[in-house]
Design a protein around this motif. Sequence first.
Motif, short mmCIF file in Angstrom:
data_model
loop_
_atom_site.label_atom_id
_atom_site.label_comp_id
_atom_site.label_asym_id
_atom_site.label_seq_id
_atom_site.Cartn_x
_atom_site.Cartn_y
_atom_site.Cartn_z
N LYS A 52 0.86 -1.20 0.00
CA LYS A 52 0.00 0.00 0.00
C LYS A 52 0.89 1.24 0.00
O LYS A 52 1.97 1.23 0.58
N THR A 53 0.41 2.26 -0.65
CA THR A 53 1.19 3.50 -0.75
C THR A 53 0.46 4.58 0.02
O THR A 53 -0.77 4.61 0.04
N VAL A 54 1.24 5.49 0.58
CA VAL A 54 0.63 6.66 1.22
C VAL A 54 0.48 7.73 0.14
O VAL A 54 1.42 8.04 -0.57
N VAL A 55 -0.72 8.24 0.01
CA VAL A 55 -0.98 9.27 -0.98
C VAL A 55 -1.45 10.53 -0.27
O VAL A 55 -2.31 10.45 0.63
N SER A 56 -0.86 11.67 -0.63
CA SER A 56 -1.32 12.94 -0.02
C SER A 56 -1.96 13.78 -1.10
O SER A 56 -1.36 14.05 -2.13
N SER A 57 -3.19 14.18 -0.85
CA SER A 57 -3.83 15.12 -1.78
C SER A 57 -4.71 16.07 -0.98
O SER A 57 -4.92 15.88 0.22
N THR A 58 -5.22 17.06 -1.69
CA THR A 58 -6.14 17.99 -1.04
C THR A 58 -7.53 17.58 -1.49
O THR A 58 -7.83 17.63 -2.69
N ILE A 59 -8.33 17.13 -0.55
CA ILE A 59 -9.67 16.68 -0.93
C ILE A 59 -10.70 17.61 -0.29
O ILE A 59 -10.70 17.80 0.93
N ASN A 60 -11.50 18.22 -1.13
CA ASN A 60 -12.50 19.20 -0.70
C ASN A 60 -11.89 20.24 0.24
O ASN A 60 -12.46 20.58 1.29
N GLY A 61 -10.71 20.68 -0.12
CA GLY A 61 -10.09 21.77 0.62
C GLY A 61 -9.22 21.36 1.80
O GLY A 61 -8.50 22.19 2.34
N SER A 62 -9.29 20.09 2.24
CA SER A 62 -8.43 19.71 3.38
C SER A 62 -7.32 18.79 2.89
O SER A 62 -7.56 17.88 2.10
N SER A 63 -6.11 18.98 3.44
CA SER A 63 -5.02 18.06 3.10
C SER A 63 -5.38 16.72 3.69
O SER A 63 -5.74 16.62 4.87
N THR A 64 -5.29 15.71 2.87
CA THR A 64 -5.72 14.38 3.29
C THR A 64 -4.65 13.37 2.92
O THR A 64 -4.07 13.46 1.84
N GLU A 65 -4.38 12.45 3.83
CA GLU A 65 -3.48 11.35 3.48
C GLU A 65 -4.29 10.07 3.55
O GLU A 65 -5.11 9.90 4.45
N PHE A 66 -4.09 9.21 2.57
CA PHE A 66 -4.75 7.91 2.65
C PHE A 66 -3.80 6.84 2.17
O PHE A 66 -2.81 7.12 1.48
N LEU A 67 -4.11 5.62 2.55
CA LEU A 67 -3.32 4.46 2.14
C LEU A 67 -4.11 3.74 1.06
O LEU A 67 -5.31 3.50 1.24
N CYS A 68 -3.45 3.39 -0.04
CA CYS A 68 -4.20 2.58 -1.00
C CYS A 68 -3.29 1.66 -1.79
O CYS A 68 -2.09 1.88 -1.88
N GLU A 69 -3.90 0.62 -2.34
CA GLU A 69 -3.19 -0.27 -3.24
C GLU A 69 -3.20 0.38 -4.62
O GLU A 69 -4.17 1.04 -4.98
N PRO A 70 -2.15 0.12 -5.43
CA PRO A 70 -2.11 0.71 -6.77
C PRO A 70 -3.34 0.39 -7.61
O PRO A 70 -3.75 1.19 -8.44
N ARG A 71 -3.94 -0.78 -7.42
CA ARG A 71 -5.06 -1.14 -8.28
C ARG A 71 -6.38 -0.48 -7.87
O ARG A 71 -7.38 -0.64 -8.56
N GLN A 72 -6.39 0.21 -6.73
CA GLN A 72 -7.66 0.83 -6.31
C GLN A 72 -7.91 2.11 -7.09
O GLN A 72 -7.02 2.94 -7.24
N SER A 73 -9.14 2.26 -7.53
CA SER A 73 -9.46 3.50 -8.25
C SER A 73 -9.68 4.62 -7.24
O SER A 73 -9.95 4.38 -6.06
N LEU A 74 -9.60 5.84 -7.76
CA LEU A 74 -9.88 6.99 -6.89
C LEU A 74 -11.32 6.90 -6.37
O LEU A 74 -11.59 7.23 -5.22
N LEU A 75 -12.22 6.40 -7.20
CA LEU A 75 -13.62 6.24 -6.76
C LEU A 75 -13.71 5.31 -5.55
O LEU A 75 -14.40 5.62 -4.56
N GLU A 76 -13.00 4.18 -5.62
CA GLU A 76 -13.03 3.25 -4.49
C GLU A 76 -12.46 3.90 -3.23
O GLU A 76 -12.98 3.72 -2.14
N VAL A 77 -11.36 4.62 -3.43
CA VAL A 77 -10.73 5.27 -2.27
C VAL A 77 -11.69 6.29 -1.66
O VAL A 77 -11.89 6.32 -0.44
N LEU A 78 -12.30 7.09 -2.52
CA LEU A 78 -13.21 8.12 -2.00
C LEU A 78 -14.35 7.48 -1.21
O LEU A 78 -14.65 7.89 -0.10
N ARG A 79 -14.94 6.45 -1.80
CA ARG A 79 -16.12 5.86 -1.18
C ARG A 79 -15.77 4.96 0.01
O ARG A 79 -16.36 5.07 1.08
N ASP A 80 -14.81 4.04 -0.21
CA ASP A 80 -14.59 2.99 0.79
C ASP A 80 -13.59 3.39 1.87
O ASP A 80 -13.72 2.96 3.02
N THR A 81 -12.56 4.16 1.50
CA THR A 81 -11.56 4.52 2.49
C THR A 81 -11.91 5.83 3.17
O THR A 81 -11.81 5.97 4.38
#
Lengths: 294, 157
Positions: B4-33
């Motif tokens: 799993k990789t740590v990804v840092s992005s700004t989501i809806n204005g807040s800096s957010t870090e999440f962990l995800c597998e390379p095969r996960q789509s952004l949609l899956e991350v948004l909804r499930d994580t």
Amino acid sequence: MKDFGYAAPESLGEASRLLQHAAGSVKILAGGTDIIVQLREGMREADLVVDVKKVPELQELTFSATHGLRLGASVPCHRVYEHPQLVAAYSALVDASKIIGGWQIQSRASVGGNLCNSSPAADTIPALIAHHAWCEIASPRGKRTVAVEQFCTAPGKNVLQKGELLVAIVFPPSLSHSGSAYERFIPRNEMDIAVVGVGSRVQLNATGDTIEFARIGVGAVAPTPKYAQEASEWLAGKPATEEFFAQAGELAKKIASPISDMRGTAEYRTHLVGVMVKRTLLKAAERAKVFINH
Amino acid sequence: MAKKTVVSSTINGSSTEFLCEPRQSLLEVLRDTLHLTGSKEGCNNGNCGACTVLMDGKPVLSCLVLGVEAEGAKIETVESLAKNGQLAPVQQCFLEGAALQCGICTPGFLMATKALLEKFPQPTEHDIRFHLANNLCRCTGYDKIVKSVQACATAVR
Ligand SMILES: Cc1cc2nc3c(=O)[nH]c(=O)nc-3n(C[C@H](O)[C@H](O)[C@H](O)COP(=O)(O)OP(=O)(O)OC[C@H]3O[C@@H](n4cnc5c(N)ncnc54)[C@H](O)[C@@H]3O)c2cc1C
Ligand code: FES
Ligand code: FES
């Protein structure tokens, strides 16, 4: 989707090394609009996905009237059609990049990805052929170039070998008195696969009534997009009139060897080649004349 | 399983870090994580537009973006529209124009509309239909949606 590793190299050298030395199957990712669908649906497999969007050479878009256009392989479509100078100089390419998918697809999908996916119906390829564009390929042995019309070898297949990647598509300068257009035939207005797609470019003489040379690219009617060589060469020296454009359309039909499917029978597609070649030549000539009058 | 990789992005204005597998789509991350379930999965292959989010201001299909590609990006989802319980003008116009029934397509339409009105503050009907062509609705019919977008353009102006 099956599990895979991911790398996003930031230089061409690093990307080439990754592609060359990776164990197992490697897939390149640009905008992902083809490859993510293919990986998810199990049509292709990867142990490693190499995201090439951060390689500076692949994001390059440099245009000059004297040198032409250098289009990095992962430049997304919207950057092509939002570029004010490309609209006139490379109209066929702009026409094609505007109709790939919808707006959301165009925000990500690249011309390079469209070419490398090598679908017979890919919209940019006939336009690239019309523009006489070349592919610049980085290989472990250095760089090589291939004309766009020689790049695709079969549906979904192309000349790229393991370890190679497309760096850029290079376009000769667009001369004055020239114009180009791409159109596809689809049953609805937006969001469909070409039944036939044609890109044409004409170079007119200074008065705008004679064709100096022409190039016609045709898609969706053979296993790979084709350069309609005979029709293109025949047009040189001919008057730029509808009658001659229609005759060029008849000649172009000879290169069509289409399949019949739910989008159209082989006969229908062949007929459409004639219609679309004439139509795009007329549009290209009209555009060339607009630029003469400027 | 790939690391799993740590990804840092700004989501809806807040800096957010999440962990995800390379095969996960952004949609899956948004909804499930991240539990931002506003973005919907319609087709999961790029055809329906229900998963549309803005990535660095551009409308993209989050089912065709890998979560790992969001590193360093600015992502906006439908959750960014309403502020303190107050609907955004686009949402209000869709509501008043009855531009939805089941609502599955609505978050995608709203996000594409937000981007559209930024690009064309006074869009023609052609601009609207062309730019929303990648968003499908099975319920409402497109006239109400187009009219709501037009109403929103007028209201914002
Ligand atoms: C809903 C939808 C609608 C679509 N509509 C159209 C349409 O109207 N017309 C059309 O032509 N296409 C259409 N497509 C297909 C797709 O969007 C295009 O082919 C797009 O241009 C691909 O670009 P990409 O950057 O997303 O490629 P990716 O998916 O990232 O890559 C495509 C292929 O090229 C390879 N590749 C990418 N870059 C390189 C490189 N630099 N070197 C070597 N190999 C590389 C990848 O490994 C992959 O095999 C549509 C797709 C979807 C999902
Ligand atoms: S779920 Fe992404 S386009 Fe349908
Ligand atoms: S309201 Fe149901 S899909 Fe649009």
